[in-house]
Design an enzyme around this catalytic site. Structure first.
Site, PDB file in Angstrom:
ATOM      1  N   CYS A 118      -3.555  37.349  -6.313  1.00 44.55           N
ATOM      2  CA  CYS A 118      -3.668  36.617  -5.170  1.00 44.55           C
ATOM      3  C   CYS A 118      -3.777  37.506  -3.992  1.00 44.55           C
ATOM      4  O   CYS A 118      -3.459  38.689  -4.132  1.00 44.55           O
ATOM      5  CB  CYS A 118      -2.382  35.712  -5.257  1.00 44.55           C
ATOM      6  SG  CYS A 118      -0.716  36.590  -5.639  1.00 44.55           S
ATOM      7  N   HIS A 119      -3.897  36.769  -2.849  1.00 46.54           N
ATOM      8  CA  HIS A 119      -3.865  37.399  -1.647  1.00 46.54           C
ATOM      9  C   HIS A 119      -3.183  37.081  -0.521  1.00 46.54           C
ATOM     10  O   HIS A 119      -2.552  36.052  -0.593  1.00 46.54           O
ATOM     11  CB  HIS A 119      -5.352  37.517  -1.359  1.00 46.54           C
ATOM     12  CG  HIS A 119      -6.352  37.690  -2.172  1.00 46.54           C
ATOM     13  ND1 HIS A 119      -6.858  39.063  -2.521  1.00 46.54           N
ATOM     14  CD2 HIS A 119      -7.199  36.952  -3.159  1.00 46.54           C
ATOM     15  CE1 HIS A 119      -7.643  38.964  -3.631  1.00 46.54           C
ATOM     16  NE2 HIS A 119      -7.945  37.466  -3.892  1.00 46.54           N
ATOM     17  N   TYR A 126     -15.887  38.698   6.486  1.00 46.09           N
ATOM     18  CA  TYR A 126     -15.584  37.468   7.017  1.00 46.09           C
ATOM     19  C   TYR A 126     -14.242  37.592   7.654  1.00 46.09           C
ATOM     20  O   TYR A 126     -13.418  38.381   7.462  1.00 46.09           O
ATOM     21  CB  TYR A 126     -15.527  36.646   5.525  1.00 46.09           C
ATOM     22  CG  TYR A 126     -14.168  37.250   4.596  1.00 46.09           C
ATOM     23  CD1 TYR A 126     -13.004  36.832   4.769  1.00 46.09           C
ATOM     24  CD2 TYR A 126     -14.477  38.236   3.776  1.00 46.09           C
ATOM     25  CE1 TYR A 126     -11.998  37.173   4.153  1.00 46.09           C
ATOM     26  CE2 TYR A 126     -13.732  38.578   2.851  1.00 46.09           C
ATOM     27  CZ  TYR A 126     -12.215  38.041   2.850  1.00 46.09           C
ATOM     28  OH  TYR A 126     -11.493  38.859   2.065  1.00 46.09           O
ATOM     29  N   THR A 134     -10.421  42.282   1.285  1.00 47.56           N
ATOM     30  CA  THR A 134     -11.111  42.934   1.742  1.00 47.56           C
ATOM     31  C   THR A 134     -11.243  42.473   3.293  1.00 47.56           C
ATOM     32  O   THR A 134     -11.550  43.442   4.168  1.00 47.56           O
ATOM     33  CB  THR A 134     -12.643  42.576   1.249  1.00 47.56           C
ATOM     34  OG1 THR A 134     -12.919  41.177   1.401  1.00 47.56           O
ATOM     35  CG2 THR A 134     -12.767  42.969  -0.037  1.00 47.56           C
ATOM     36  N   TYR A 150     -13.817  44.963  -9.285  1.00 49.41           N
ATOM     37  CA  TYR A 150     -14.543  43.758  -9.000  1.00 49.41           C
ATOM     38  C   TYR A 150     -16.118  44.153  -8.815  1.00 49.41           C
ATOM     39  O   TYR A 150     -16.414  44.846  -7.961  1.00 49.41           O
ATOM     40  CB  TYR A 150     -14.077  43.230  -7.682  1.00 49.41           C
ATOM     41  CG  TYR A 150     -14.449  41.785  -7.336  1.00 49.41           C
ATOM     42  CD1 TYR A 150     -14.803  40.950  -8.453  1.00 49.41           C
ATOM     43  CD2 TYR A 150     -14.504  41.319  -5.864  1.00 49.41           C
ATOM     44  CE1 TYR A 150     -15.068  39.747  -8.019  1.00 49.41           C
ATOM     45  CE2 TYR A 150     -14.888  40.240  -5.871  1.00 49.41           C
ATOM     46  CZ  TYR A 150     -15.130  39.225  -6.578  1.00 49.41           C
ATOM     47  OH  TYR A 150     -15.554  37.966  -6.291  1.00 49.41           O
ATOM     48  N   ASP A 198      -5.888  33.356  -7.457  1.00 51.67           N
ATOM     49  CA  ASP A 198      -6.859  33.873  -6.610  1.00 51.67           C
ATOM     50  C   ASP A 198      -6.354  33.257  -5.108  1.00 51.67           C
ATOM     51  O   ASP A 198      -7.377  33.269  -4.351  1.00 51.67           O
ATOM     52  CB  ASP A 198      -8.432  33.640  -7.004  1.00 51.67           C
ATOM     53  CG  ASP A 198      -9.535  34.317  -6.172  1.00 51.67           C
ATOM     54  OD1 ASP A 198      -8.992  35.597  -5.610  1.00 51.67           O
ATOM     55  OD2 ASP A 198     -10.254  33.911  -5.625  1.00 51.67           O
ATOM     56  N   ASN A 258     -13.840  33.033   0.417  1.00 50.89           N
ATOM     57  CA  ASN A 258     -15.249  32.885   0.394  1.00 50.89           C
ATOM     58  C   ASN A 258     -15.978  31.969  -0.417  1.00 50.89           C
ATOM     59  O   ASN A 258     -16.991  32.089  -0.898  1.00 50.89           O
ATOM     60  CB  ASN A 258     -15.624  34.266   0.179  1.00 50.89           C
ATOM     61  CG  ASN A 258     -15.806  35.182   1.261  1.00 50.89           C
ATOM     62  OD1 ASN A 258     -16.318  35.033   2.338  1.00 50.89           O
ATOM     63  ND2 ASN A 258     -14.932  36.399   1.050  1.00 50.89           N
TER      64      ASN A 258
END
Length: 312
Positions: A40-41, A57, A85, A165, A264, A269
């Protein structure tokens, strides 16, 4: 790191950006006690943790408070927060989330080759247990292998691992480099297979043999990102992403002690749809079909990797 002043305008999100699902359902599948979300982020919030100037992004905000609320809603015990990112190599937001978790989170950082020992030790003390190498060209500029090798040599003494990744089509050219790395490896999203191809075809078979040959763990994650035909995890759908299921089952069956799972969230995105996270939990028993497989995938394996020696 300085916080923007109130006069600093916030960057608008990327056109067409899909925000995370605001009212996820309660899962029908009851996660076993001690479940770990290993992928997860956190995104910002931007006013407190600015996004990196070099980002590809600009997302919506999705901070630690929302992440931990989702954790509790879904019945998850712990999180592994992977550096997004959009924050580049500034790990401040990720580290803040890990530090705020009361010991219920670990972190995966993004670092540069010139990082010093003191900074690495600080990250380790904060709960970071690995670094991420991103080879998806639409998300990051190419990183020379020598720079990544330098990073790998620096983190190996800490007992960290490297999260990879990449797209499945790129494995042939990357496989040799991956094999040279001096740490355990964790592969995001099953190596992003092309699920329109046969699960027993040469491309996915090559990936499985790559996993078999090394100290490699696999995240059985992101069916919403891999699926070509769905159906989507929306509107109560209990059998979502059926085209991804054979790939997930194959990995779980072949490597029951080296598979991991995660949400996730907040799903960066995505362009087609934003899934209901409760229904993503309901996808788990489609790929891990027995109670033993589920416990290894969700509890035993991630605990051994991220909290070795601790009880779930």
């Amino acid at each position: 790191m300085s916080t923007p002043s109130p006069k600093t305008p916030l960057a608008p999100r990327t056109p067409g950006w899909l925000d995370w699902y605001r009212n996820p359902s309660k899962p029908a599948f009851r996660l076993p006690p001690g479940t770990v979300d290993t992928h997860c982020h956190v995104f910002g919030p931007q006013a407190e943790f600015p996004f990196a100037p070099e980002r590809k992004y600009t997302p919506c905000d999705g901070g630690k408070d929302e992440l931990f609320a989702l954790r509790d809603h879904l019945g998850i015990a712990r999180n592994v927060v992977v550096q997004a990112t959009c924050h580049g190599a500034d790990n401040t937001a990720m580290v803040d989330a890990v530090r705020s978790s009361g010991g219920r989170a670990r972190g995966i950082a993004t670092v540069r080759p010139d990082i010093g020992e003191r900074e690495l030790l600080d990250l380790d003390a904060a709960g970071v247990r690995g670094v991420r190498f991103n080879f998806v060209r639409r998300l990051v500029d190419a990183s020379p292998a020598e720079n990544l090798s330098t990073i790998a040599k620096k983190v190996a003494p800490l007992g960290w691992h490297i999260v990879l990744y990449f797209e499945s089509a790129d494995l042939p050219e990357l496989e040799g480099f991956f094999g040279s790395l001096p740490t355990p490896l964790v592969v995001d999203h099953m190596g992003r297979p092309d699920v329109t191809r046969p699960v027993d075809g040469p491309e996915f078979t090559r990936f499985l043999r790559f996993v078999e040959a090394g100290d490699v763990w696999v995240k059985v994650t992101c069916p919403e990102r891999l699926s070509a035909t769905g159906p989507a995890a929306l509107d109560g759908e209990q059998h979502a992403y059926t085209d991804v299921v054979p790939f997930g089952r194959r990995v779980v069956e072949e490597f029951p002690d080296r598979v991991l799972w995660g949400t996730d969230w907040p799903h960066p995105n995505l362009t087609d749809h934003m899934p209901d996270d409760g229904l993503l939990v309901d996808h788990v028993p489609q790929v891990a079909v027995t109670a033993e497989q589920q416990h290894k995938l969700l509890v035993a394996n991630p605990m051994s990797l991220y909290w070795p020696g601790e009880a779930a």
